[in-house]
Design a protein around this motif. Structure first.
Motif, PDB file in Angstrom:
ATOM      1  N   ALA A 205       0.843  -1.195   0.000  1.00  0.00           N
ATOM      2  CA  ALA A 205       0.000   0.000   0.000  1.00  0.00           C
ATOM      3  C   ALA A 205       0.875   1.241   0.000  1.00  0.00           C
ATOM      4  O   ALA A 205       1.814   1.348   0.798  1.00  0.00           O
ATOM      5  N   LEU A 206       0.584   2.160  -0.909  1.00  0.00           N
ATOM      6  CA  LEU A 206       1.254   3.451  -0.966  1.00  0.00           C
ATOM      7  C   LEU A 206       0.281   4.505  -0.445  1.00  0.00           C
ATOM      8  O   LEU A 206      -0.834   4.646  -0.952  1.00  0.00           O
ATOM      9  N   LEU A 207       0.688   5.226   0.579  1.00  0.00           N
ATOM     10  CA  LEU A 207      -0.176   6.212   1.218  1.00  0.00           C
ATOM     11  C   LEU A 207       0.336   7.615   0.914  1.00  0.00           C
ATOM     12  O   LEU A 207       1.471   7.946   1.253  1.00  0.00           O
ATOM     13  N   TRP A 208      -0.493   8.423   0.277  1.00  0.00           N
ATOM     14  CA  TRP A 208      -0.166   9.833   0.054  1.00  0.00           C
ATOM     15  C   TRP A 208      -0.580  10.588   1.314  1.00  0.00           C
ATOM     16  O   TRP A 208      -1.771  10.810   1.550  1.00  0.00           O
ATOM     17  N   VAL A 209       0.386  10.982   2.121  1.00  0.00           N
ATOM     18  CA  VAL A 209       0.097  11.592   3.422  1.00  0.00           C
ATOM     19  C   VAL A 209       0.280  13.106   3.352  1.00  0.00           C
ATOM     20  O   VAL A 209       1.045  13.632   2.563  1.00  0.00           O
ATOM     21  N   GLY A 210      -0.439  13.786   4.224  1.00  0.00           N
ATOM     22  CA  GLY A 210      -0.369  15.249   4.272  1.00  0.00           C
ATOM     23  C   GLY A 210      -1.546  15.863   3.553  1.00  0.00           C
ATOM     24  O   GLY A 210      -2.611  15.269   3.473  1.00  0.00           O
ATOM     25  N   PRO A 211      -1.365  17.071   3.003  1.00  0.00           N
ATOM     26  CA  PRO A 211      -0.143  17.891   2.935  1.00  0.00           C
ATOM     27  C   PRO A 211       0.271  18.447   4.304  1.00  0.00           C
ATOM     28  O   PRO A 211      -0.563  18.621   5.192  1.00  0.00           O
ATOM     29  N   THR A 212       1.546  18.734   4.438  1.00  0.00           N
ATOM     30  CA  THR A 212       2.066  19.322   5.664  1.00  0.00           C
ATOM     31  C   THR A 212       1.457  20.711   5.871  1.00  0.00           C
ATOM     32  O   THR A 212       1.405  21.520   4.944  1.00  0.00           O
ATOM     33  N   GLY A 213       0.978  20.946   7.071  1.00  0.00           N
ATOM     34  CA  GLY A 213       0.335  22.215   7.382  1.00  0.00           C
ATOM     35  C   GLY A 213      -1.157  22.220   7.177  1.00  0.00           C
ATOM     36  O   GLY A 213      -1.824  23.172   7.569  1.00  0.00           O
ATOM     37  N   MET A 240       4.259   8.635   0.764  1.00  0.00           N
ATOM     38  CA  MET A 240       4.613   9.712  -0.149  1.00  0.00           C
ATOM     39  C   MET A 240       4.008  10.993   0.414  1.00  0.00           C
ATOM     40  O   MET A 240       2.792  11.067   0.644  1.00  0.00           O
ATOM     41  N   THR A 241       4.835  11.988   0.676  1.00  0.00           N
ATOM     42  CA  THR A 241       4.368  13.234   1.284  1.00  0.00           C
ATOM     43  C   THR A 241       3.869  14.194   0.218  1.00  0.00           C
ATOM     44  O   THR A 241       4.553  14.439  -0.780  1.00  0.00           O
ATOM     45  N   LEU A 242       2.668  14.745   0.425  1.00  0.00           N
ATOM     46  CA  LEU A 242       2.096  15.722  -0.503  1.00  0.00           C
ATOM     47  C   LEU A 242       2.592  17.125  -0.161  1.00  0.00           C
ATOM     48  O   LEU A 242       2.665  17.495   1.011  1.00  0.00           O
ATOM     49  N   SER A 243       2.875  17.906  -1.189  1.00  0.00           N
ATOM     50  CA  SER A 243       3.227  19.315  -0.974  1.00  0.00           C
ATOM     51  C   SER A 243       1.980  20.184  -0.892  1.00  0.00           C
ATOM     52  O   SER A 243       1.964  21.203  -0.207  1.00  0.00           O
ATOM     53  N   ASP A 244       0.934  19.795  -1.612  1.00  0.00           N
ATOM     54  CA  ASP A 244      -0.350  20.508  -1.563  1.00  0.00           C
ATOM     55  C   ASP A 244      -1.423  19.561  -2.088  1.00  0.00           C
ATOM     56  O   ASP A 244      -1.159  18.423  -2.451  1.00  0.00           O
ATOM     57  N   TRP A 245      -2.664  20.069  -2.124  1.00  0.00           N
ATOM     58  CA  TRP A 245      -3.792  19.231  -2.530  1.00  0.00           C
ATOM     59  C   TRP A 245      -3.908  19.097  -4.046  1.00  0.00           C
ATOM     60  O   TRP A 245      -4.621  18.222  -4.540  1.00  0.00           O
ATOM     61  N   ALA A 246      -3.262  19.943  -4.817  1.00  0.00           N
ATOM     62  CA  ALA A 246      -3.443  19.954  -6.268  1.00  0.00           C
ATOM     63  C   ALA A 246      -2.914  18.672  -6.890  1.00  0.00           C
ATOM     64  O   ALA A 246      -1.831  18.190  -6.526  1.00  0.00           O
ATOM     65  N   PRO A 247      -3.651  18.092  -7.842  1.00  0.00           N
ATOM     66  CA  PRO A 247      -3.136  16.911  -8.566  1.00  0.00           C
ATOM     67  C   PRO A 247      -1.826  17.237  -9.267  1.00  0.00           C
ATOM     68  O   PRO A 247      -1.692  18.291  -9.897  1.00  0.00           O
ATOM     69  N   ASP A 248      -0.878  16.329  -9.140  1.00  0.00           N
ATOM     70  CA  ASP A 248       0.468  16.558  -9.662  1.00  0.00           C
ATOM     71  C   ASP A 248       0.814  15.417 -10.624  1.00  0.00           C
ATOM     72  O   ASP A 248       0.890  14.259 -10.213  1.00  0.00           O
ATOM     73  N   PRO A 249       1.028  15.702 -11.911  1.00  0.00           N
ATOM     74  CA  PRO A 249       1.377  14.625 -12.851  1.00  0.00           C
ATOM     75  C   PRO A 249       2.680  13.927 -12.505  1.00  0.00           C
ATOM     76  O   PRO A 249       2.838  12.737 -12.782  1.00  0.00           O
TER      77      PRO A 249
END
Length: 430
Positions: A205-213, A240-249
């Motif tokens: 399982a790969l978990l997209w966690v965050g975004p920080t803040g 995998m840490t997210l930088s923001d909520w926007a979808p990132d290719p």
């Protein structure tokens, strides 16, 4: 403390009855002095009272003017649209009159600075209540919200909780708060993943966690990861840490590359439905062979303006969490109505809506049906019948607690411990 300008003190019932009786007595006396006989006098007074009393009750229940509510979003998204439409619909059903205004920033606006300007305008325009989805954790935004509250406007924050310490430091009451119960949201995701991982130790399982803040993102992520670690699935988890909520290719491409390296079935928790849809679309366009062995997990299940959930209609997510967007909007509207009637106590500060798990195999949205009809123009009838039968079988499996798709037996493979399974993705513009 300044009283909210939304709150109304309705005319007491005793005043309504006493006023009606007093006016009726005055009329009775006037008619008696005019020489009207007693029977006619009583009939006229009775009719007058029958008309006056309902009028007094109506005046008691209605306000002298409509109350203005400003709903300030921070982006154009199904979540904010669902909150706003639910608030408007609920207020329309109230017997009092409300005026609502929904504000969304432009594409090139800084969301926080734009919200600050809208809050300042709310003070100037003497708005009665403000509902805001905070765009970020910044002191300038919290201070602008405190200024609105100090002006007497009733304030409700949705989704992201403002820190109480900021408001208490400047001696202002924190805003009321409505949100999904994000701790329970994470627990629901972990509750679905735990038996899925336990059924086959070769699954990953790969978990997209965050975004920080982000308070919702961090709260949800903690409650996804921790139960799975306690259950002993550390070796099967990758973060995998997210930088923001926007979808990132770039993030989606890195995820597909990670899936290719896994020998067995994979699950990807994509933080929200928008990211889940982005991963699904990239997968079927670039690596369609991978889609059959990856389970995409979304979150939000926010419906569009037609009441459809795109991520479910397109079967982009195999599992998602419904955070009850409409119920959140109803809770906000109930706060506004109760405050206006003077029935909202000082202890009623926050409302948390419990989420629920939704399986993609349980839905057959309009878009999926359209796509199947288009395929039917070139596909033989027996192929369509087989697809319908497969869909029915998936729905039966889901209802019985079975798998969403036919599970494949993966070959054995070594897995890395959690400590080195952190997938780093460079920041990239969408």
């Amino acid at each position: 403390m300044t009283r909210s300008s939304v709150r109304e003190i309705r005319l007491p019932m005793t005043v309504v009855f006493a006023g009606s009786a007093g006016l009726s007595l005055i009329l009775f006396s006037a008619l008696a002095l005019a020489g009207v006989n007693l029977g006619t006098n009583l009939s006229i007074v009775g009719l007058f009272l029958a008309l006056l009393l309902p009028l007094g009750l109506e005046i008691r229940n209605r306000s002298s003017r409509p109350r203005k509510v400003c709903i300030i979003d921070y982006r154009t998204h199904h979540f904010g649209q669902g909150i706003a439409s639910s608030i408007v619909k609920s207020l329309r059903n109230d017997r009092a009159e409300w005026e609502t205004e929904i504000l969304v920033p432009g594409d090139h606006d800084n969301a926080v600075q734009w919200q600050i300007r809208q809050l300042q305008s709310a003070i100037i325009n003497a708005v009665d209540a403000v509902v805001i989805l905070p765009a970020g954790d910044e002191d300038d935004l919290w201070h602008a919200m405190a200024a609105v509250t100090r002006s007497g406007c009733f304030m409700v924050a949705v989704d992201s909780k403002p820190p109480n310490s900021v408001f208490r430091r400047i001696n202002v009451e924190p805003p009321r708060f409505v949100s999904a119960k994000y701790s329970a949201t994470g627990t629901e995701i972990a509750g679905w993943l735990q038996p899925w991982l336990a059924a086959d130790r070769q699954r990953s399982a790969l978990l997209w966690v965050g975004p920080t803040g982000s308070w919702p993102g961090e709260e949800r992520s903690r409650n996804v990861v921790y139960p799975l670690l306690v259950a002993g699935h550390a070796a099967q988890l990758h973060l995998m840490t997210l930088s923001d909520w926007a979808p990132d290719p770039v993030r989606c491409a890195e995820t597909l590359a990670w899936i290719r390296r896994q020998p067995g079935e994979c699950a990807v928790y994509c933080a929200d439905d928008e990211n889940a849809l982005a991963l699904h679309l990239l997968c079927i366009s670039q690596s369609p062979e991978l889609r059959s062995r990856v389970t995409i997990i979304g979150c939000n299940a926010a419906a569009d303006e037609w009441g459809n959930v795109p991520v479910l209609d397109m079967h982009a997510a195999d599992v998602t969490i419904d955070i009850q967007v409409r119920e959140q909007g109803k809770a906000v509207a109930q706060m506004l109505v109760r405050e206006r009637r003077g029935k909202l106590s000082s202890g009623e500060r926050s409302v948390f809506i419990k989420p629920k798990v939704v399986l993609g195999s349980e839905t057959d949205g309009w878009l999926n049906r359209v796509m199947r009809r288009q395929q039917g123009a070139v596909a033989p009838a027996d192929a369509l019948d087989a697809a319908d039968a497969a869909d029915a079988a998936d729905a039966a499996d889901a209802a019985a607690g079975g798998p969403l798709t036919a599970a494949k037996e993966p070959a054995g493979a070594d897995v890395l411990p959690l400590g080195v399974n952190h997938v780093a993705v460079p920041a990239a513009d969408v």
